[in-house]
Design a protein around this motif. Sequence first.
Motif, PDB file in Angstrom:
ATOM      1  N   ALA A   7     -12.520 -27.269  13.505  1.00 53.63           N
ATOM      2  CA  ALA A   7     -13.485 -27.985  14.335  1.00 53.63           C
ATOM      3  C   ALA A   7     -13.036 -29.396  14.675  1.00 53.63           C
ATOM      4  N   HIS A   8     -12.422 -30.085  13.726  1.00 53.55           N
ATOM      5  CA  HIS A   8     -12.162 -31.508  13.935  1.00 53.55           C
ATOM      6  C   HIS A   8     -10.692 -31.854  14.123  1.00 53.55           C
ATOM      7  N   ASP A   9      -9.812 -30.985  13.703  1.00 46.74           N
ATOM      8  CA  ASP A   9      -8.388 -31.241  13.923  1.00 46.74           C
ATOM      9  C   ASP A   9      -7.951 -30.632  15.252  1.00 46.74           C
ATOM     10  N   LEU A  10      -8.355 -29.389  15.481  1.00 46.88           N
ATOM     11  CA  LEU A  10      -7.928 -28.704  16.699  1.00 46.88           C
ATOM     12  C   LEU A  10      -8.883 -28.918  17.872  1.00 46.88           C
ATOM     13  N   CYS A  11     -10.160 -29.178  17.571  1.00 49.53           N
ATOM     14  CA  CYS A  11     -11.167 -29.261  18.646  1.00 49.53           C
ATOM     15  C   CYS A  11     -11.798 -30.644  18.761  1.00 49.53           C
ATOM     16  N   GLN A  12     -11.315 -31.617  17.990  1.00 48.73           N
ATOM     17  CA  GLN A  12     -11.783 -32.999  18.065  1.00 48.73           C
ATOM     18  C   GLN A  12     -13.297 -33.120  17.895  1.00 48.73           C
ATOM     19  N   GLY A  13     -13.872 -32.201  17.152  1.00 47.38           N
ATOM     20  CA  GLY A  13     -15.296 -32.278  16.860  1.00 47.38           C
ATOM     21  C   GLY A  13     -16.206 -31.925  18.019  1.00 47.38           C
ATOM     22  N   ASP A  14     -15.668 -31.380  19.100  1.00 45.61           N
ATOM     23  CA  ASP A  14     -16.454 -31.044  20.281  1.00 45.61           C
ATOM     24  C   ASP A  14     -16.843 -29.565  20.232  1.00 45.61           C
ATOM     25  N   PRO A  15     -18.130 -29.254  20.017  1.00 45.60           N
ATOM     26  CA  PRO A  15     -18.537 -27.842  19.935  1.00 45.60           C
ATOM     27  C   PRO A  15     -18.172 -27.039  21.176  1.00 45.60           C
ATOM     28  N   ASP A  16     -18.092 -27.708  22.338  1.00 40.64           N
ATOM     29  CA  ASP A  16     -17.767 -26.982  23.563  1.00 40.64           C
ATOM     30  C   ASP A  16     -16.360 -26.400  23.528  1.00 40.64           C
ATOM     31  N   GLN A  17     -15.501 -26.960  22.657  1.00 40.41           N
ATOM     32  CA  GLN A  17     -14.135 -26.466  22.554  1.00 40.41           C
ATOM     33  C   GLN A  17     -13.950 -25.455  21.426  1.00 40.41           C
ATOM     34  N   MET A  18     -14.991 -25.222  20.658  1.00 41.65           N
ATOM     35  CA  MET A  18     -14.851 -24.383  19.467  1.00 41.65           C
ATOM     36  C   MET A  18     -15.193 -22.935  19.796  1.00 41.65           C
ATOM     37  N   SER A  19     -14.239 -22.059  19.562  1.00 42.03           N
ATOM     38  CA  SER A  19     -14.443 -20.650  19.906  1.00 42.03           C
ATOM     39  C   SER A  19     -15.522 -20.002  19.050  1.00 42.03           C
TER      40      SER A  19
END
Length: 390
Positions: free
Chosen positions: A211-223
């Motif tokens: 969530a925070h390393d690969l997606c920078q904490g943005d839920p919109d980017q989290m699969s």
Amino acid sequence: MTNDWSFLNGMRIIDLSRLLPGPFATQSLADLGAEVIKIEEPKHGDPGRFLGKDMFARLNRNKMSLTLDLKSDEGKAVLTDLLKSADAVIESFRPGVMDRLGFGYEAVKAMNPAIVYCSLSGFGQTGPYRHRAGHDIDFLALSGYFAVPSQVNDRLARPKVRLSDYAGAMYGALSMAVAMASAKISGKGQYLDVAITDAMANWSSPLVRIAHDLCQGDPDQMSFVMPDNDIFETKDGKHIAIGLFENKFWVLLADMMGDEFPYLRREDFATNRLRNNQKHAVHSMMSEMFAAKTLEEWEVLFRPTDLPWAVVYEDMRLFEDPHLNERGMFGELGEGENKTYQAGYPTKFSAGLDEFRLPPPQKGQNTDEILKGLGHSEAAIQAMRDAGVI
């Protein structure tokens, strides 16, 4: 039905734990056949008793209760005799307490080299937090649990059950069972340092990293944050859960409801990837759809289908569920004022399991029986009772 098939049958566990995590761990082992002797302080017993009969009962069936003042010489002598005959012991005090009482691992190992000794604590026996006080909510907070988004419109909220306590309890029970089986083979026990925060971090940390390393904490980017895998409110203010992340289920829903809700058939919603790229739009439209009918209307529509859906039980309807009842998930123990409602052991063993053998014990219920088994006379037991030792 008996538990004679279980290797835990006849194995003795001394339970020095209190409240939820340790007692739930030992109840699981007791359900599976172990003999669990619960040690309680003579005056008040387990603090869990103050939370109410039913709260205590859900953690302590199939156990015996022995009251014992562990600060007295007589109480320490009784515990010593018990530990010499035990296969395992579990305690849930802060680090150092058992050493000060004279029953740290090295002392107990010296009297019984084959014993499995489990310390179940909030933060473990090492590390800078080891002496800190803590409860379930604190362990959740420090384990990264709240750093894992789960919904499009995510918010911080504690779980409805004491999730980290149960996680620590289950790792404690599993570790004890494996260590006890190994000790039976090798004749050598070992020490188990089980930290509740570690247990939750084991579950949370992989998703925190994503969530925070690969997606920078943005839920919109989290699969794994999916707009079509959520809980939705219905027209009558109730709730329904649905999980459509397998695309075949979205297609099924669109085929069923697309005439009434045309946006289900939009080409830009046709795949998981496309929907996840428009999380808020999809979630908003699904919220609008479910709000158009009552829960009962959705039940009637979905019941004949292969959709992955479920009513969100928000009341006692749980206990009327035909599936859970057929699975034997609910039971009762005791009689009259002592009757308590129980949740069954969740694994079904082909050899059978009798997890509803004994009701939760009254404080000190088995004290005389246990002491007589250790060779104490009735006169000696009465003298210990008069002195406040038991």
